[in-house]
Design a protein around this motif. Structure first.
Motif: not given
Length: 401
Positions: A347-372
């Motif tokens: 289940a732990s991979p899914a734990m990462g996918y629960i919060i990962g996409p919204p965090i990435a979307a927020s960071l992406y709006h700050l900078s396209h490279r920020a999630p990386f």
């Protein structure tokens, strides 16, 4: 024969997941969904998937892993068919806007709830028929199907998106249905745990274990997949917005990147993980720096060739980390708690996918490279924690997790 069936079942599921992750951002752009809506689709289904993993792992121990695996493959086949058909309604204009988004979310979440039965049942079955000293190799054998699925899935998607963006989703249902038939027909209904062939000395554990750190190890696995989720959420959008790719070209570019990553993961599993005598904790200390460095290259890259070079490090790190983490955690608990630990690991991979996409979307709006760069820093911190806390050594028998 048994391991081949388990391998194929997980391969079909992994191919389906990699096809979805490859095509979801371009599909979202095509029907007018925002980055946040795509992220919410990923994270909401991941939440249901994580909850389902823990549940199905316990059900599998009571009812039999074969029965639960059949349930998971059935849910995956039917769920993917429904999910693809909802997307088709968006392309045809039958659903749009909020109605389309809600229908997609309901279809994907329902699919995730049932398909989450597959990984814990495969891993649980593999553990139940393997001696303790063979556990790393057994888990690696079946988990390498995930790497191969990530090779074939994006390639499969890249070939078929030329016909239509939805073609890969419909096509993958044929493979999961085939896996369902093979498991139902040929997989033995036997989950008896073998007696370990390793002699035990009275009062001493014959394997190296770090029982107090099992929750930490599970958290590390969640961090690994949190970074993967952030990358997968952002990469297609990055190719479209930074490299000027079309939605089809972005799907093909992500497919190639994930294929390179998965080739490296598969290669390292067959050449290192299944042949080494290194303790799982030491393998983890090797995997995390590779992952951190790969995300750093992804952040700094200017040309697409450099992006693909980063995938070599990401794939190598992923190929080492998951089998090592799963082996370390499941060998550090009593047999009666093994189903629970297996459920948390899968289940732990899914734990990462629960919060990962919204965090990435927020960071992406700050900078396209920020999630990386965020992923690189996080894995660097995980590396330091692993170096400081994971010290394999023989322990006296104490109360286990």
């Amino acid at each position: 024969m048994t391991f081949r069936l388990l391998f194929f079942a997980l391969l079909a599921t992994a191919m389906g997941q990699s096809v979805v992750m490859t095509t979801l951002p371009p599909l979202g752009r095509e029907v007018g969904l925002t980055e946040f809506q795509v992220a919410f689709l990923m994270s909401s289904s991941a939440l249901m998937y994580a909850a389902g993993n823990a549940l199905w792992s316990r059900v599998g121990k009571r009812k039999g892993y074969r029965r639960v695996l059949i349930t998971g493959l059935t849910g995956y086949t039917l769920g993917t068919l429904v999910f693809a058909t909802v997307w088709l309604s968006g392309f045809q204009g039958w659903l749009a806007g909020t109605a389309l988004f809600l229908a997609l979310m309901a279809a994907r979440s329902g699919q995730a709830t049932i398909m989450s039965a597959t990984p814990p049942s495969v891993v649980g079955y593999a553990i139940s028929i393997s001696a303790e000293h063979e556990r790393v190799r057994a888990i690696s054998k079946v988990s390498s199907a995930h790497s191969l699925g990530q090779i074939l899935g994006p390639t499969f998607a890249g070939l078929l998106v030329g016909f239509h963006l939805l073609t890969p989703l419909y096509a993958i249902t044929l493979m999961t249905f085939t896996a369902l038939i093979l498991v139902w027909r040929y997989l033995p209904n036997n989950q008896t745990s073998p007696v370990s062939s390793v002699p035990k000395v009275a009062g001493v554990v014959t394997t190296h274990s770090i029982q107090p750190y099992v929750p930490l190890v599970i958290a590390m696995n969640a961090c690994v997949f949190l970074a993967v989720a952030m990358m997968q959420q952002s990469l297609a959008f990055f190719l479209i917005d930074h490299h000027g790719a079309s939605t089809t070209e972005a799907a093909q570019g992500v497919g190639l990147a994930m294929m390179i990553s998965a080739v490296c993961a598969l290669a390292v599993q067959f050449t290192l993980v299944q042949r080494t005598s290194m303790h799982p904790a030491n393998l983890m200390k090797l995997a995390f720096p590779l992952l951190s460095f790969g995300y750093l290259i992804l952040y700094l890259h200017q040309e697409q060739s450099q992006l693909y070079f980063a995938m070599v490090f990401l794939g190598s790190g992923m190929g080492i980390s998951y089998p090592a983490i799963a082996a370390l955690a499941t060998s550090s608990c009593k047999p009666e708690n093994q189903a629970t630990v297996t459920g948390f690991i899968t289940a732990s991979p899914a734990m990462g996918y629960i919060i990962g996409p919204p965090i990435a979307a927020s960071l992406y709006h700050l900078s396209h490279r920020a999630p990386f760069i965020a992923s690189s820093v996080m894995l660097a911190v995980v590396t330091l924690i692993a170096l400081g806390h994971l010290r394999p050594k023989p322990n006296r028998v104490t109360e286990e997790l």
